[in-house]
Design an enzyme around this catalytic site. Structure first.
Site, PDB file in Angstrom:
ATOM      1  N   ASP A   3       0.833  -1.212   0.000  1.00 47.59           N
ATOM      2  CA  ASP A   3       0.000   0.000   0.000  1.00 47.59           C
ATOM      3  C   ASP A   3       0.864   1.257   0.000  1.00 47.59           C
ATOM      4  OD1 ASP A   3       0.473  -1.255   2.628  1.00 47.59           O
ATOM      5  OD2 ASP A   3      -0.333   0.613   3.423  1.00 47.59           O
ATOM      6  N   ASP A  63       4.540   7.867   1.112  1.00 45.96           N
ATOM      7  CA  ASP A  63       4.275   7.453   2.494  1.00 45.96           C
ATOM      8  C   ASP A  63       5.536   7.352   3.335  1.00 45.96           C
ATOM      9  OD1 ASP A  63       1.618   7.586   2.176  1.00 45.96           O
ATOM     10  OD2 ASP A  63       1.194   5.462   2.426  1.00 45.96           O
TER      11      ASP A  63
END
Ligand code: AMP
Ligand code: MG
Length: 486
Positions: free
Chosen positions: A252, A262
């Site tokens: 993810d 991220d």
């Protein structure tokens, strides 16, 4: 007219099936304060603040308290393998405010992170703490200046609300800019949870948005898989060249665009070791420095698995195509790695032994426990006389091989030096410098953060902005760890 009129917001992602997202607004915050705003990035995106640069207006916008015109915020659904285990995830604390079209026609997601709960929050509070958001800000901007594809940071506001982490922390919202937030995990979600039409729609969307040149290929889905593999191989090699350790390479957290995304417990290598891990949650070293290439390969096989239904109507054929695409990854990675290492070592042309030469230096660095960035800087700036470590026999042996290889370059030594200086940063966001800046920021003093940010703006040259940080480049704490208390 105010700046939100120049903020061209669309939302093409919302044209996909509603199962890919949920329309939801950020949760307003009590007492927002603008901590930092990236004016240069705003200008490059063609967002014009000259009509309304009033701090209060910016604060209201970047806190999510007042949404820009045409904004229909959504949170995206996705899944992911986290440390090898599959989970249904989604934006648990992020809102896609819209897609902005820059003056050159490029489309960028504008996303808030830490902006409140969503249907994907599970047990989370939907919020983020100030220090980790500033950490993402400074490291993503540093990565950009190091010429590494990455999401960017436009602003951070503090919320005036406390959130519970290891202790009470000040809440904050980061505004991040990305080519898109489509992840490997978005494809896993579509493959596992949705029907074939929806998976196809996602793939068509991702190809049109990121790889439009592939639309007319015979098998655009296979070409797409290959293009993502190539871009990820290049990305991981570029991380390795600067000593970057992402820390949470879950599927993810891997973007289809090939951007670094991220930033959690990431860190830059100081003392070189292939086994270096900084993240406190990565107790088995799954995502250690030397395993990043393998982790990306693992993630890409998950992407390939998810695309299998689109690769061919014949299942055996589809599996074969996916397998042969994945088999190319190792070549792509090696190619990207060695060409970057040649530049770092000032080597023109190609010799087969270059691989051994580069490996030899890394082995020496690991055995000698020296700083990664500093060693390459010393080589690039011929600063080998002062440090005793370069007087060792092992280094001298490596050095003479390197000198011999340099002498076989068809271009003069001067060209090698300038190649090296373009490819070996003088400064990276060393962990202790980042930590010092963040703890000052938590105490309300942003000056150290601004100073470090400026020093990182031109990482490939010595300047009065960065020299103050270079004397203290070694981390006084050899057991430094990064925590996920984001
Ligand atoms: P990350 O480790 O930041 O990539 O996050 C993994 C997943 O947890 C994502 O689905 C996030 O949206 C979600 N998440 C992380 N922190 C929070 C939070 N404070 N509240 C809600 N969801 C969160
Ligand atoms: Mg994530």
């Amino acid at each position: 007219m105010n700046f939100s009129d120049t903020w061209q917001l669309e939302n093409s992602y919302a044209k996909l099936s509603g199962k890919f997202y949920t329309p939801i607004k950020p949760t307003p915050v009590r007492a927002p304060k603008l901590i930092i705003f990236n004016e240069k990035l705003a200008n490059s995106l063609g967002i014009d603040f000259s009509y309304d640069d009033d701090e209060e207006a910016l604060t209201q916008i970047f806190s999510g308290n007042s949404l820009p015109k045409n904004s229909n915020p959504i949170s995206q659904a996705y899944a992911g393998h986290q440390f090898g285990h599959f989970s249904i995830l989604g934006d648990g604390r992020a809102h896609l405010i819209g897609e902005h079209i820059a003056p050159d026609g490029k489309r960028f997601d504008i996303q808030f992170k830490g902006s409140g709960q969503t249907p994907y929050s599970r047990n989370g509070d939907g919020r983020a703490a100030l220090a980790p958001m500033l950490r993402e800000y400074i490291i993503s901007e540093a990565m950009h200046e190091l010429n590494i594809p990455t999401t960017r940071s436009l602003a951070v506001v503090s919320t005036g609300e406390s959130i519970m982490r290891s202790s009470l922390k000040e809440g904050a919202i980061l505004t991040r800019i990305a080519e898109s937030h489509i992840r490997v995990g978005t494809f896993e979600y579509a493959n596992k949870m949705l029907d074939l039409e929806e998976l196809k729609a996602l793939a068509d969307y991702a190809i049109a948005r990121h790889y439009p040149e592939l639309l007319n290929q015979k098998n655009p889905y296979l070409s797409f898989l290959k293009a993502v593999i190539t871009n990820q191989a290049k990305l991981i090699a570029s991380w390795m060249h600067v000593g970057f350790i992402h820390g949470v390479m879950n599927t993810d957290n891997m973007a289809i665009s090939g951007e670094t995304i991220d930033y959690g417990p990431c860190a830059f290598m100081d003392i070189f070791s292939m086994n270096r891990v900084f993240s406190s949650i990565d107790s088995h070293g799954r995502y250690k420095y030397g395993s990043q290439a393998h982790a990306a390969h693992w993630n890409l096989t998950k992407l390939a698995d998810s695309l299998i239904p689109l690769l061919s109507k014949n299942m055996d054929e589809a599996v074969k195509l996916a397998g042969s695409a994945i088999d190319e990854y190792a070549n792509e990675l090696n190619h990207a790695w060695i060409s970057g290492m040649r530049s770092k070592l000032g080597l023109f042309e190609k010799e087969e032994e270059d691989f051994i030469l580069a490996q030899g230096l890394l082995e020496w660095m690991e055995n000698s426990k020296v700083d990664y960035t500093e060693t390459f800087r010393d080589l690039a700036y011929e600063n080998l006389s002062e440090n005793q470590i370069y007087k060792s026999l092992a280094f001298k042996e490596w050095h003479s091989l390197w000198q011999a290889r340099l002498s076989r370059n068809k271009r003069p030594l001067k060209s090698s030096h300038s190649l090296m200086r373009r490819n070996n940063p003088v400064i990276v966001p060393y962990n202790h410098l980042v930590e010092e800046a963040l703890s000052a920021a938590e105490g309300g003093n942003m000056q150290p953060f601004f100073a470090l940010l400026s020093a990182l703006e031109r990482p490939f040259e010595f300047s009065s902005l960065n020299e103050v940080f270079l004397n203290s480049s070694l981390d006084p704490n050899p057991n430094y760890q990064t925590f996920c208390g984001t």
